[in-house]
Design a protein around this motif. Structure first.
Motif, PDB file in Angstrom:
ATOM      1  N   LEU A 133       0.828  -1.206   0.000  1.00 51.79           N
ATOM      2  CA  LEU A 133       0.000   0.000   0.000  1.00 51.79           C
ATOM      3  C   LEU A 133       0.865   1.259   0.000  1.00 51.79           C
ATOM      4  CD1 LEU A 133      -2.806   1.236   0.057  1.00 51.79           C
ATOM      5  CD2 LEU A 133      -2.836   0.947   2.551  1.00 51.79           C
ATOM      6  N   CYS A 134       1.981   1.221   0.706  1.00 56.91           N
ATOM      7  CA  CYS A 134       2.914   2.357   0.663  1.00 56.91           C
ATOM      8  C   CYS A 134       3.385   2.599  -0.764  1.00 56.91           C
ATOM      9  CB  CYS A 134       4.121   2.096   1.562  1.00 56.91           C
ATOM     10  SG  CYS A 134       3.825   2.225   3.331  1.00 56.91           S
ATOM     11  N   PHE A 135       3.681   1.513  -1.471  1.00 55.16           N
ATOM     12  CA  PHE A 135       4.111   1.644  -2.863  1.00 55.16           C
ATOM     13  C   PHE A 135       3.020   2.328  -3.685  1.00 55.16           C
ATOM     14  CE2 PHE A 135       4.353   0.325  -7.248  1.00 55.16           C
ATOM     15  CZ  PHE A 135       5.699   0.386  -7.547  1.00 55.16           C
ATOM     16  N   TYR A 136       1.782   1.871  -3.537  1.00 53.49           N
ATOM     17  CA  TYR A 136       0.688   2.425  -4.336  1.00 53.49           C
ATOM     18  C   TYR A 136       0.440   3.900  -4.008  1.00 53.49           C
ATOM     19  CZ  TYR A 136      -3.837   3.194  -6.440  1.00 53.49           C
ATOM     20  OH  TYR A 136      -4.864   3.717  -7.188  1.00 53.49           O
ATOM     21  N   GLU A 137       0.440   4.240  -2.730  1.00 53.87           N
ATOM     22  CA  GLU A 137       0.103   5.603  -2.325  1.00 53.87           C
ATOM     23  C   GLU A 137       1.277   6.574  -2.442  1.00 53.87           C
ATOM     24  OE1 GLU A 137      -2.757   6.799  -1.642  1.00 53.87           O
ATOM     25  OE2 GLU A 137      -3.984   5.004  -1.386  1.00 53.87           O
ATOM     26  N   CYS A 138       2.507   6.086  -2.280  1.00 49.36           N
ATOM     27  CA  CYS A 138       3.653   6.979  -2.142  1.00 49.36           C
ATOM     28  C   CYS A 138       4.616   6.990  -3.320  1.00 49.36           C
ATOM     29  CB  CYS A 138       4.439   6.621  -0.881  1.00 49.36           C
ATOM     30  SG  CYS A 138       3.480   6.703   0.646  1.00 49.36           S
ATOM     31  N   THR A 145       9.492  -2.966  -4.018  1.00 43.96           N
ATOM     32  CA  THR A 145       8.647  -2.312  -3.016  1.00 43.96           C
ATOM     33  C   THR A 145       9.425  -2.020  -1.745  1.00 43.96           C
ATOM     34  OG1 THR A 145       7.874  -4.463  -2.165  1.00 43.96           O
ATOM     35  CG2 THR A 145       6.556  -3.406  -3.898  1.00 43.96           C
ATOM     36  N   TRP A 146      10.677  -2.473  -1.704  1.00 47.12           N
ATOM     37  CA  TRP A 146      11.515  -2.195  -0.537  1.00 47.12           C
ATOM     38  C   TRP A 146      12.946  -1.942  -0.988  1.00 47.12           C
ATOM     39  CZ3 TRP A 146      10.815  -0.571   4.112  1.00 47.12           C
ATOM     40  CH2 TRP A 146      11.864  -0.635   5.041  1.00 47.12           C
ATOM     41  N   PHE A 147      13.505  -0.828  -0.548  1.00 46.94           N
ATOM     42  CA  PHE A 147      14.886  -0.482  -0.871  1.00 46.94           C
ATOM     43  C   PHE A 147      15.337   0.617   0.083  1.00 46.94           C
ATOM     44  CE2 PHE A 147      11.937   1.827  -3.606  1.00 46.94           C
ATOM     45  CZ  PHE A 147      12.290   3.148  -3.388  1.00 46.94           C
ATOM     46  N   ASP A 148      16.631   0.901   0.070  1.00 48.18           N
ATOM     47  CA  ASP A 148      17.194   1.957   0.907  1.00 48.18           C
ATOM     48  C   ASP A 148      17.081   3.276   0.158  1.00 48.18           C
ATOM     49  OD1 ASP A 148      18.644   3.692   2.458  1.00 48.18           O
ATOM     50  OD2 ASP A 148      20.440   2.436   2.593  1.00 48.18           O
ATOM     51  N   GLY A 149      16.140   4.105   0.576  1.00 46.82           N
ATOM     52  CA  GLY A 149      15.897   5.367  -0.115  1.00 46.82           C
ATOM     53  C   GLY A 149      17.078   6.312  -0.098  1.00 46.82           C
TER      54      GLY A 149
END
Length: 204
Positions: free
Chosen positions: A53-58, A158-162
């Protein structure tokens, strides 16, 4: 900007606010959709759905895969976004023993109570009895939102070090260039064409 853990990859560049990212983590429902329609999800599975959901919204990279839909809760959604196989496998491993009553969560639930409940006659079963494997789960759970591809092909994480940059930028840029140069451009709305041009220009 400080984002809660599962939305942290987008803390440096995001399409959602901090308040939205916090709400995603704190609420058991989103737009009245309840992940816990067959009992509480395990903690690790819930984290995976929060991450999704973070991926979709952000995520600022979804533009090239957004399509218009006629739904009460939204006017557009993602379609066939290339999901890296490793991410899909991790999601599956964290959720395969949790329970659900439907393969496709994007439609077909009973909404008479105002939130989604299992359709009459359906039965709650472990994910691994609903979906034959990881790929089937990732590609069906949100109605073709995702398309699983090998990690050595252009795909979304969907997960990485920003703090080390967003690996999805390059994937979105190449997709935008493809749409701009190909026959698919004529099918897009004028506003979406402008967005794609901006995505391609800003990412250069």
């Amino acid at each position: 900007m400080v984002f809660p853990r599962q939305c942290a990859p987008w803390k440096n560049r995001s399409c959602c606010t901090r308040a939205t990212s916090e709400s995603i983590h704190l609420s058991d429902t989103w737009l009245n959709f309840n992940w816990n329609h067959c009992g509480w999800l395990s903690a690790r599975c819930r984290e995976q759905f929060i991450r999704d959901l973070c991926f979709y919204e952000c995520s600022p990279n979804l533009g090239p895969w957004l399509v218009k839909v006629n739904m009460k809760i939204r006017s557009e959604t993602q379609r066939n976004v290339p999901l890296c196989q490793s991410g899909c496998t991790n999601w599956w491993n964290d959720c395969k023993n949790d329970l659900t009553c439907k393969a496709d969560w994007s439609s077909g639930f009973n909404w008479t109570t105002g939130s989604n409940t299992c359709p009459t006659g359906s039965e709650c079963k472990p994910f691994h009895e609903i979906y034959p494997d990881a790929n089937a789960f990732c590609e069906q759970v949100w109605g073709q939102a995702w398309k699983v591809v090998p990690d050595n092909q252009p795909c979304m994480y969907t997960w990485f070090d920003g703090d080390r940059g967003n690996p999805n930028d390059k994937v979105a840029l190449e997709r935008a260039k493809h749409l701009i140069s190909g026959s698919e451009l004529s099918r897009l709305s004028y506003m979406m064409q402008i967005i794609l041009f901006l995505v391609a220009f800003i990412s250069l």
